[in-house]
Design an enzyme around this catalytic site. Structure first.
Site, PDB file in Angstrom:
ATOM      1  N   GLU A   5     -27.480  72.222  -6.704  1.00 48.95           N
ATOM      2  CA  GLU A   5     -28.026  72.587  -5.396  1.00 48.95           C
ATOM      3  C   GLU A   5     -28.863  71.473  -4.789  1.00 48.95           C
ATOM      4  O   GLU A   5     -28.811  71.239  -3.568  1.00 48.95           O
ATOM      5  CB  GLU A   5     -28.864  73.852  -5.549  1.00 48.95           C
ATOM      6  CG  GLU A   5     -29.473  74.373  -4.267  1.00 48.95           C
ATOM      7  CD  GLU A   5     -30.289  75.632  -4.505  1.00 48.95           C
ATOM      8  OE1 GLU A   5     -31.310  75.799  -3.816  1.00 48.95           O
ATOM      9  OE2 GLU A   5     -29.912  76.433  -5.382  1.00 48.95           O
ATOM     10  N   ASP A   6     -29.633  70.749  -5.607  1.00 48.82           N
ATOM     11  CA  ASP A   6     -30.637  69.822  -5.072  1.00 48.82           C
ATOM     12  C   ASP A   6     -30.408  68.361  -5.429  1.00 48.82           C
ATOM     13  O   ASP A   6     -31.209  67.508  -5.047  1.00 48.82           O
ATOM     14  CB  ASP A   6     -32.036  70.235  -5.560  1.00 48.82           C
ATOM     15  CG  ASP A   6     -32.455  71.592  -5.027  1.00 48.82           C
ATOM     16  OD1 ASP A   6     -32.050  71.936  -3.912  1.00 48.82           O
ATOM     17  OD2 ASP A   6     -33.175  72.322  -5.743  1.00 48.82           O
TER      18      ASP A   6
END
Length: 741
Positions: free
Chosen positions: A112-113
């Site tokens: 996600e990051d």
């Protein structure tokens, strides 16, 4: 190890910031393996307590990947971002999660990051870890806009349907985020706390992870209601500062009593968390005491006694000692050992009164029950591990609440509708279990109605349901079901059912039923004619509507033209029954069958009888009302088949009653409205054709037992024997109708 609320200041051994940052401890070395990073040493220690043979090298490799991926990133608190996956993994290690879950937790934010892809995770750590990481990865707002949060939860629920560990990781992730929520903006704090309250806490309850649920509740309470939280916290702090006055002495007394009786048990005082104390406080202030004033909290309100034993039988031995040596409170005993809750929670609950009148709550459970009560689905181990199936390890996510969510979420493409339906479905605090008469188990939320059960059996069943039988008695569709009810859903057998009514929406509880009803009503707006069945298809016979010329009183009384004449409901006369009539209040004439006991009572009371007569060919505007009784061999679906046979003749059912079966025989009574008198023998023949029915008749004083029925042929009557119709008795008269198979 128990996890308690940071906001409640009653934590017991959770990972703190100093533990995460320490680097002085020597690394664990293994021949041919790189040393484990110092940062995961506390995680390794917690993990080894539950899994001594765990693959620690895999944990070390996952940490190095996560640390390298998040290097340079910081949280809103200013801490390095890697502290977040470490804290989440520590929470899961304390719960006893498996190695695969911990590896996925360390990596849960990488896709996600960071620049790490799901394919890379799958290649390095396997498809199982990649599935868990993908399940908790949020959807991008760039792609989904305002619907991103709702669609992310939909994605997580679908993934949880295949692997419950997805939701376990999400709950641990949310717990750590809530612990550090003070670093968020006020508006964000309120929004996140409300989502946690409405969705995440109910999910933690359904998965049975009590330690996560309790801490989440306390932090949400502190965020949304800071003043109430401070008030309750002050009461708890004041109680903690003074010497133990009640619970600890009672725990010691109970320990001695159990030791004397030979029961091995550990008795401890279990403090209530902040929200639990606040709930008790609300009950106390709402209830007036003997002096008429609101009650204050008592020492016993701050905690309960927990008794942990070795075997199931010991639970009941403890209960026996408690109820023998102290006074049990009626209505406070609950046996969740024999009947576990829907989230697999097991304990005995009771409350006893001490010599001073104080009431103490006591929980009794085995060690294994305690693990499941605290850690829920995590205590059951890896649901995908190899080996024989253990029925005691049933995943509580299936086949109950989550299965229902997975079914109806596919029918709600609109994110707003999905979100409102999700929060509504999770708002119930418990689940009930009903059983159909065919033995099928139905899991429903508390407060569900018979309509909810019908739609759980299938959308077509719900659309065609006419009524229900609960525990042998006919009930309205709006009836609320209770835990353990035995249910039969009665459906219309016609090819084209009339469909659900708009008022059903007032008492449906499940989103699946609500969405199905709303969809059906939207496709058929009010006033739209029902579709006609194809040629040759079976369809119900419509009730005959009397023509304008026949809408006259079916009975006339000589010498009283224009007077009101009423057919009595007690004996429901139908042509060609012999009649008698009596003047009643208001100048009307009540018409009875000549053998009606009520008519005999009127005559005995001095009422002068009159001589009413049938008007040939006439019928009341709403048809003749008649009561029929069917006797049959009891079998499944008998009630459904009989009501279907009545409906197929175009006859409306006003009331029905089913007597309890006796020696495999059962008696059904129906009050119906006949469009015309000639329909009565036709209807009785149709009922007699139903499998298992051996007698159909109109009840009366002469028909109370079998001998009366045999002798009834000598009286003026209609008699249908076997499958043929015949007249008996004097011509032109009649006293009753009867069919025998």
């Amino acid at each position: 190890m128990t996890i308690e609320a940071e906001a409640g200041k009653r934590s017991r051994g959770r990972l703190n910031r100093a533990s995460l940052g320490r680097a002085g401890r020597a690394a664990v070395l293994a021949t041919g393996r790189p040393p484990l990073p110092d940062a995961i040493e506390p995680i390794v220690e917690a993990h080894r307590r539950h899994h001594p043979q765990a693959d620690l090298a895999l944990l070390g490799r996952a940490y190095r990947t996560a640390e390298a991926s998040h290097r340079g990133q910081t949280r809103k608190s200013g801490e390095p971002f890697i502290t977040h996956p470490l804290a989440v993994t520590m929470i899961l290690a304390q719960l006893g999660a498996g190695t695969t879950t911990l590896v996925a937790s360390l990596l849960h934010d990488t896709v996600e990051d960071t620049e790490v892809t799901l394919a890379q995770v799958a290649e390095e750590f396997g498809p199982e870890v990649a599935y868990l990481v993908d399940g908790v990865t949020k959807l991008e707002k760039v792609d989904f806009g305002a619907a991103a949060e709702a669609e992310t939860f939909r994605k997580m629920l679908v993934a949880t349907g295949d692997d419950v560990r997805v939701m376990v990781i999400k709950l641990a992730d949310r717990l750590h985020n809530m612990r550090t929520i003070r670093h968020m903006k006020p508006a964000s704090r309120i929004r996140i706390a409300k989502v946690t309250r409405d969705v995440l806490i109910p999910l933690a309850e359904r998965l049975g992870i009590q330690v996560l649920k309790a801490e989440l509740e306390d932090i949400v309470f502190a965020t949304l209601h800071p003043e109430e939280y401070a008030r309750t916290g002050a009461l708890i702090a004041a109680y903690d500062e003074r010497p133990e006055e009640l619970l600890q002495p009672f725990a010691e007394a109970l320990t001695r009593q159990l030791a004397e009786s030979g029961v091995t048990a550990t008795v401890t005082v279990r403090p209530r968390h902040c929200v639990s104390v606040h709930r008790v406080l609300l009950k106390r202030t709402a209830a007036a005491g003997p002096d008429g004033l609101p009650q204050d909290l008592q020492p016993a309100d701050f905690g309960r006694l927990l008794v942990v034993v070795e075997e199931n039988a010991d639970c009941y031995a403890v209960l026996g000692e408690l109820h023998t040596c102290w006074t049990p409170l009626p209505g406070e005993f609950k046996d969740f050992v024999a009947a576990p809750k829907f989230n697999l929670y097991q304990s005995l609950h009771t409350a006893v009164a001490l010599s001073g009148g104080e009431v103490v709550e006591v929980l009794v459970r085995t060690r294994e029950m305690h693990r499941v009560a605290e850690f829920g689905v995590v205590a059951l181990g890896d649901p995908h591990q190899d080996g024989p199936e253990d029925p005691e390890r049933t995943d509580p996510a299936r086949p109950g609440w989550l299965s229902r969510l997975l079914e109806w979420q596919q029918e709600t493409p609109d994110p707003d509708t999905f979100w409102s339906a999700l929060t509504s479905d999770l708002s119930g605090d418990r689940e009930i279990t009903a059983v159909t008469e065919q033995g099928e188990t139905l899991h429903l939320p508390s407060g569900a109605s018979c309509v909810d059960a019908a739609y759980l059996l299938g959308e077509e069943t719900g659309h065609r349901c006419l009524g229900a039988r609960v525990n042998g008695r006919l009930v309205a569709l709006s009836t609320t079901l209770r835990d353990g009810d035995v249910l039969a859903v009665l459906t219309e057998q016609a090819a084209e059912a009339s469909g659900p009514a708009a008022e059903w929406l007032e008492y449906v509880r499940t989103p699946g039923a609500r969405l199905a009803i709303e969809r059906w009503l939207a496709d058929r707006p009010a006033g739209t004619p029902e579709p006609q069945p194809a040629a040759g298809a079976a369809k119900p016979v419509p009730a005959a509507v009397p023509s304008a010329g026949r809408r006259q009183a079916p009975v006339t009384v000589p010498g009283r033209s224009g007077g009101v004449v009423r057919l009595s409901r007690c004996c429901t006369p139908v042509p060609p029954d012999e009649l008698t009539g009596y003047l009643i209040r208001g100048g009307a004439v009540a018409v009875h069958r000549t053998d009606c006991p009520v008519g005999e009572q009127l005559r005995a009371a001095g009422r002068e009888p009159v001589g009413p007569r049938w008007v040939p060919g006439a019928a009341p505007a709403d048809g003749f009302r008649a009561t029929l009784r069917a006797e049959a061999l009891n079998r499944p679906r008998l009630l459904a088949d009989l009501t279907a046979a009545i409906s197929a003749e175009g006859v409306g059912i006003i009331a029905a009653e089913v007597e309890p079966p006796q020696q495999l025989r059962v008696r059904h009574s129906y009050t119906v409205e006949l469009p015309e008198a000639a329909t009565l023998p036709v209807l009785m023949r149709a009922m007699l054709r139903v499998s298992g029915v051996y007698d159909v008749y109109r009840p009366g004083p002469e028909r109370g037992n079998r001998d009366d029925r045999v002798g009834a042929a000598v009286r003026p009557s209609w008699g249908i024997h076997g499958r043929s119709v015949a007249f008996s008795g004097r011509s032109g008269s009649g006293a009753g109708h009867g069919l025998q198979g």
